[in-house]
Enzyme design. Sequence first.
Site, PDB file in Angstrom:
ATOM      1  N   GLU A  16       0.692  -1.057 -26.883  1.00  0.00           N
ATOM      2  CA  GLU A  16       0.775  -1.660 -25.544  1.00  0.00           C
ATOM      3  C   GLU A  16       0.093  -0.776 -24.499  1.00  0.00           C
ATOM      4  O   GLU A  16      -0.584  -1.270 -23.600  1.00  0.00           O
ATOM      5  CB  GLU A  16       2.240  -1.888 -25.152  1.00  0.00           C
ATOM      6  CG  GLU A  16       2.867  -3.093 -25.822  1.00  0.00           C
ATOM      7  CD  GLU A  16       2.184  -4.396 -25.441  1.00  0.00           C
ATOM      8  OE1 GLU A  16       1.967  -4.625 -24.242  1.00  0.00           O
ATOM      9  OE2 GLU A  16       1.838  -5.170 -26.343  1.00  0.00           O
TER      10      GLU A  16
ATOM     11  N   CYS B   8      -6.059 -19.849 -24.293  1.00  0.00           N
ATOM     12  CA  CYS B   8      -6.067 -19.897 -22.822  1.00  0.00           C
ATOM     13  C   CYS B   8      -6.844 -18.678 -22.323  1.00  0.00           C
ATOM     14  O   CYS B   8      -6.332 -17.823 -21.610  1.00  0.00           O
ATOM     15  CB  CYS B   8      -4.638 -19.906 -22.281  1.00  0.00           C
ATOM     16  SG  CYS B   8      -4.565 -20.369 -20.539  1.00  0.00           S
TER      17      CYS B   8
ATOM     18  N   CYS C 237      -8.621 -25.976 -24.121  1.00  0.00           N
ATOM     19  CA  CYS C 237      -7.438 -26.784 -23.783  1.00  0.00           C
ATOM     20  C   CYS C 237      -7.151 -27.851 -24.836  1.00  0.00           C
ATOM     21  O   CYS C 237      -5.989 -28.215 -25.039  1.00  0.00           O
ATOM     22  CB  CYS C 237      -7.614 -27.423 -22.409  1.00  0.00           C
ATOM     23  SG  CYS C 237      -7.729 -26.195 -21.096  1.00  0.00           S
TER      24      CYS C 237
ATOM     25  N   CYS D 268      -4.863 -26.494 -27.335  1.00  0.00           N
ATOM     26  CA  CYS D 268      -3.694 -25.794 -26.789  1.00  0.00           C
ATOM     27  C   CYS D 268      -2.403 -26.545 -27.121  1.00  0.00           C
ATOM     28  O   CYS D 268      -2.296 -27.748 -26.865  1.00  0.00           O
ATOM     29  CB  CYS D 268      -3.842 -25.664 -25.276  1.00  0.00           C
ATOM     30  SG  CYS D 268      -2.429 -24.868 -24.517  1.00  0.00           S
TER      31      CYS D 268
ATOM     32  N   CYS E 205       0.700 -28.841 -19.146  1.00  0.00           N
ATOM     33  CA  CYS E 205      -0.081 -27.959 -18.255  1.00  0.00           C
ATOM     34  C   CYS E 205      -0.604 -28.714 -17.027  1.00  0.00           C
ATOM     35  O   CYS E 205      -1.409 -29.643 -17.143  1.00  0.00           O
ATOM     36  CB  CYS E 205      -1.239 -27.357 -19.042  1.00  0.00           C
ATOM     37  SG  CYS E 205      -2.273 -26.275 -18.045  1.00  0.00           S
TER      38      CYS E 205
HETATM   39  S1  SF4 Z   1      -3.968 -26.487 -21.413  1.00  0.00           S
HETATM   40 FE1  SF4 Z   1      -3.341 -25.076 -19.817  1.00  0.00          FE
HETATM   41  S2  SF4 Z   1      -2.241 -23.456 -20.871  1.00  0.00           S
HETATM   42 FE2  SF4 Z   1      -3.404 -24.597 -22.408  1.00  0.00          FE
HETATM   43  S3  SF4 Z   1      -5.362 -23.516 -22.624  1.00  0.00           S
HETATM   44 FE3  SF4 Z   1      -5.655 -25.114 -21.106  1.00  0.00          FE
HETATM   45  S4  SF4 Z   1      -5.238 -24.098 -19.173  1.00  0.00           S
HETATM   46 FE4  SF4 Z   1      -4.364 -22.798 -20.751  1.00  0.00          FE
END
Ligand code: SF4
Length: 372
Positions: free
Chosen positions: A53, A208, A215, A218, A224
């Site tokens: 970290e 992201c 997206c 995602c 989102c």
């Molecule tokens: S949908 Fe939203 S959280 Fe998912 S990758 Fe796209 S911007 Fe990021």
Amino acid sequence: MYNAKVLSGSPIDTHVTAKLDQIAQCLIDWQQKHGRHHLPWQHQSAYHVWISEIMLQQTQVATVVPFYNRFIQRFPDVDTLAHAALDEVLVYWAGLGYYSRANHIHKAAQLIISDFQSRLPQSIEALQSLPGIGRSTAGAILSLGYQQSAPILDGNVKRMLARLFEISEPLNSSRTMKQLWQLSESITPHHQCHIFTQATMDLGATVCTKKAPHCQQCPINHHCLSHKHNSVDTIPVKPVTIKKTPLNYYLIFIKSHCKKRILMKKRALGGIWGGLYCPLIFEDPSEQQAWLEEHKEQLLHITALGEHRHQLTHKRLYLSSQLVTLDKSLSDHLESEFTGFNDASEIATPKPIATILRNIYEQTQDCLLPET
Ligand code: SF4
């Protein structure tokens, strides 16, 4: 979707809390199928999580991995690290930059030995009492190292939350940071927190992403707000940039007479490059000239190395260097207070100094011979 309370800093209501639980579960499921499982610090002790970290602050995973492997091979546990000389720790850190991080982990390792029976503590407060460990790093150690439920707020999580809730203020404002911590606390699950924490890190690194997030792949895109409102490209909102101030240093690299090495001196702790080996550094060109003038009878050669530029977080460095070769009398005199090196790789030295040293070494291979 969510109501305005989420973005106003008011307590998060039960409707949103239920949504956050769903999002957390989506992320946990996604991590198990699609997340990263082979990073060298994963499934290791809290010590390994801590070192990784700290190294990952301001530094990409791909850069960190070889440094981490080398570091852990030499310092496999907190006892070995605490009992090592700071100089050696700095050598293993050389090239990662932000050397205060190495100073902090060395000091923290000694405190862990003296105050915590050689184990990283298991509370946020105790972890944060150690040098170099902030709230987010403490949360990551508790979550990934001890499988406790603890929120984190690193760069990836900030970006993901800002997009998820379409936060349209710069992330570095204290108001936004307060909101983000509140959201991070609320979304962090009580169970499987370590998988959730890894999921947020993996999502930020692979889906992201800062630029061109994926997206469509995602797992939480249906939650989102930025995705829904087509505002992903503008969030997070860029912080107001602080103009980098220029900082000029005037250096003298000293080549010894007989052993043909570069003489370096360790700087006092605190201030720029504390604890690292450096050539002579002056803040004023007249001081550099005065040193050259004072020793002109004992200098065999002077070579102007020109200007080297280097970016720090808030400053732009301009380093104007001279390389001098000493005669035997001054060389013998300075050898007692300086340390001689044959090349850049063996020295705990700041990155720009290492770059200049490598150039010197390449240009003068014929005369910088290894000590016999
Ligand atoms: S949908 Fe939203 S959280 Fe998912 S990758 Fe796209 S911007 Fe990021």
